[in-house]
Design a protein around this motif. Sequence first.
Motif, PDB file in Angstrom:
ATOM      1  N   ILE A  40      28.897  50.302  29.822  1.00  0.00           N
ATOM      2  CA  ILE A  40      29.821  51.441  29.825  1.00  0.00           C
ATOM      3  C   ILE A  40      31.119  51.293  29.272  1.00  0.00           C
ATOM      4  O   ILE A  40      31.982  51.820  28.845  1.00  0.00           O
ATOM      5  N   ASN A  41      31.621  50.205  30.353  1.00  0.00           N
ATOM      6  CA  ASN A  41      33.003  49.665  30.342  1.00  0.00           C
ATOM      7  C   ASN A  41      33.570  49.196  28.923  1.00  0.00           C
ATOM      8  O   ASN A  41      34.417  49.567  28.515  1.00  0.00           O
ATOM      9  N   VAL A  44      33.808  52.229  26.388  1.00  0.00           N
ATOM     10  CA  VAL A  44      34.879  53.009  26.580  1.00  0.00           C
ATOM     11  C   VAL A  44      36.155  52.191  26.136  1.00  0.00           C
ATOM     12  O   VAL A  44      36.899  52.538  25.391  1.00  0.00           O
ATOM     13  N   LEU A  47      36.503  51.969  22.275  1.00  0.00           N
ATOM     14  CA  LEU A  47      36.922  53.244  21.565  1.00  0.00           C
ATOM     15  C   LEU A  47      38.170  53.381  21.808  1.00  0.00           C
ATOM     16  O   LEU A  47      39.055  53.667  20.900  1.00  0.00           O
ATOM     17  N   LEU A  48      38.767  52.909  22.886  1.00  0.00           N
ATOM     18  CA  LEU A  48      40.319  53.025  23.109  1.00  0.00           C
ATOM     19  C   LEU A  48      40.816  51.940  22.196  1.00  0.00           C
ATOM     20  O   LEU A  48      42.286  52.296  21.897  1.00  0.00           O
ATOM     21  N   ALA A 212      44.671  58.569  24.565  1.00  0.00           N
ATOM     22  CA  ALA A 212      43.808  57.577  25.503  1.00  0.00           C
ATOM     23  C   ALA A 212      44.220  56.213  24.972  1.00  0.00           C
ATOM     24  O   ALA A 212      44.360  55.182  25.681  1.00  0.00           O
TER      25      ALA A 212
END
Length: 217
Positions: A40-41, A44, A47-48, A212
């Motif tokens: 998950i890390n 994310v 995507l950032l 973000a």
Amino acid sequence: MIFVAGSIIAGTFYPGFSHSRQVISELAAVDSPVAVLQNINSVVFGLLIIAFARGLHLGITGNSRSASGPRLIAFSGAANIAEAFLPCDRGCELVSLVGSLHDWIAMFAFLAALAGIFIISRRLGADPNWGRAYQRYSVFTAGAAFVVLIVWLAIGAPAVPGLPRIAPRVLAANGTLQRVFAIIILIWIEVMALRLTTVFRRSPTSKTPDAAAEHAS
């Protein structure tokens, strides 16, 4: 630095995990008890990074509008997402097809990030919002990270099957040098993202990227 914090948190829930001896990807390896958390890390973070690359392209003007540098940065972000679905083998050794794909994708991501930073540096000098200081800093970042990457591959990382090592392996350098490499890149991302916020505030007509991206690292 979201990715750093996430990796540290995942490591605390991995009994016996060593940040100096084990690479970051081992947090999501096939035998990792915290693979879901680290995956998950990684998604994310990826995507950032893609959002950051888009913002960087929009935030640098000057004579050159080449998108090749930001695209390479975006590729490194996409690679992080892909790695979440391709767990490395135990110890991130190149054993299985999936594990080998993970390691090779990671290596291409590292090289893409370095090349992207260097190419972006060529655009910075011609933009008064950035100037020579950011250009020199970007060149220094790419050069320093490349040196660390070579040393890590030489003495820390697992050997590629069929190829002899050029130096004895120092296991304590495996995780340490990889993290030094990552920190050099992540600090550059943070510095550039913070500068981007200033650039967009000064140019209210500019197309502002995903907010973000400001904290991509």
